[in-house]
Design a protein around this motif. Structure first.
Motif, PDB file in Angstrom:
ATOM      1  N   PRO A 107      -2.048  -2.839   9.701  1.00  0.00           N
ATOM      2  CA  PRO A 107      -3.062  -3.760  10.210  1.00  0.00           C
ATOM      3  C   PRO A 107      -4.433  -3.088  10.387  1.00  0.00           C
ATOM      4  N   GLN A 108      -4.564  -1.861   9.890  1.00  0.00           N
ATOM      5  CA  GLN A 108      -5.790  -1.081  10.093  1.00  0.00           C
ATOM      6  C   GLN A 108      -6.980  -1.741   9.406  1.00  0.00           C
TER       7      GLN A 108
ATOM      8  N   ARG B 158     -10.938  -1.550   2.697  1.00  0.00           N
ATOM      9  CA  ARG B 158     -10.808  -0.821   1.430  1.00  0.00           C
ATOM     10  C   ARG B 158     -10.136  -1.686   0.365  1.00  0.00           C
ATOM     11  N   ALA B 159      -9.108  -2.416   0.761  1.00  0.00           N
ATOM     12  CA  ALA B 159      -8.411  -3.290  -0.187  1.00  0.00           C
ATOM     13  C   ALA B 159      -9.364  -4.344  -0.752  1.00  0.00           C
ATOM     14  N   TYR B 160     -10.146  -4.971   0.109  1.00  0.00           N
ATOM     15  CA  TYR B 160     -11.104  -5.968  -0.372  1.00  0.00           C
ATOM     16  C   TYR B 160     -12.205  -5.328  -1.209  1.00  0.00           C
TER      17      TYR B 160
ATOM     18  N   LEU C 170       0.819  -1.213   0.000  1.00  0.00           N
ATOM     19  CA  LEU C 170       0.000   0.000   0.000  1.00  0.00           C
ATOM     20  C   LEU C 170       0.851   1.260   0.000  1.00  0.00           C
ATOM     21  N   GLN C 171       2.067   1.152   0.523  1.00  0.00           N
ATOM     22  CA  GLN C 171       2.962   2.303   0.630  1.00  0.00           C
ATOM     23  C   GLN C 171       3.952   2.296  -0.535  1.00  0.00           C
TER      24      GLN C 171
ATOM     25  N   LEU D 234      -2.269  -9.482   3.609  1.00  0.00           N
ATOM     26  CA  LEU D 234      -1.328  -9.981   4.600  1.00  0.00           C
ATOM     27  C   LEU D 234      -0.579  -8.816   5.228  1.00  0.00           C
ATOM     28  N   VAL D 235      -0.445  -8.872   6.537  1.00  0.00           N
ATOM     29  CA  VAL D 235       0.317  -7.842   7.250  1.00  0.00           C
ATOM     30  C   VAL D 235       1.742  -8.343   7.414  1.00  0.00           C
ATOM     31  N   LYS D 236       2.689  -7.509   6.969  1.00  0.00           N
ATOM     32  CA  LYS D 236       4.104  -7.878   7.063  1.00  0.00           C
ATOM     33  C   LYS D 236       4.498  -8.037   8.524  1.00  0.00           C
ATOM     34  N   PRO D 237       5.171  -9.128   8.842  1.00  0.00           N
ATOM     35  CA  PRO D 237       5.700  -9.258  10.204  1.00  0.00           C
ATOM     36  C   PRO D 237       6.901  -8.331  10.392  1.00  0.00           C
ATOM     37  N   SER D 238       7.289  -8.137  11.629  1.00  0.00           N
ATOM     38  CA  SER D 238       8.369  -7.194  11.925  1.00  0.00           C
ATOM     39  C   SER D 238       9.764  -7.758  11.659  1.00  0.00           C
ATOM     40  N   HIS D 239       9.901  -9.070  11.604  1.00  0.00           N
ATOM     41  CA  HIS D 239      11.219  -9.676  11.391  1.00  0.00           C
ATOM     42  C   HIS D 239      11.255 -10.414  10.056  1.00  0.00           C
ATOM     43  N   PRO D 240      12.355 -10.286   9.315  1.00  0.00           N
ATOM     44  CA  PRO D 240      12.472 -10.951   8.006  1.00  0.00           C
ATOM     45  C   PRO D 240      12.243 -12.466   8.056  1.00  0.00           C
ATOM     46  N   ASN D 241      12.701 -13.116   9.115  1.00  0.00           N
ATOM     47  CA  ASN D 241      12.508 -14.564   9.227  1.00  0.00           C
ATOM     48  C   ASN D 241      11.030 -14.917   9.306  1.00  0.00           C
TER      49      ASN D 241
END
Length: 68
Positions: A37-38, A44-46, A5-6, A54-61
């Motif tokens: 996560p709003q 709006r996306a749907y 989105l960004q 999907l919300v990106k997790p904070s850690h790459p792993n």
């Protein structure tokens, strides 16, 4: 397609809305992968035709685990 989105010039919402107006692309499977996560962003996306959100997790792993 994975879509954030960004984006630097246009929002992912704008790109998604444009995709859905293009005859050859309107059925392209589009997954939103973003840090937001709003619930308003999810809805709006749907509403614009996203197939998944999907919300990106904070850690790459964790991201690797999410996509494998």
């Amino acid at each position: 397609m994975l879509l954030d989105l960004q984006l630097p010039r246009r929002s992912g919402f704008e790109v998604l809305a444009w995709l859905r107006t293009q005859p050859g692309l309107k059925r392209l499977v589009t997954v939103i992968l973003t840090s937001s996560p709003q619930t308003t962003d999810i809805a709006r996306a749907y509403d614009l035709g996203a197939n998944s959100y999907l919300v990106k997790p904070s850690h790459p792993n964790e991201l690797f685990d999410m996509v494998t």
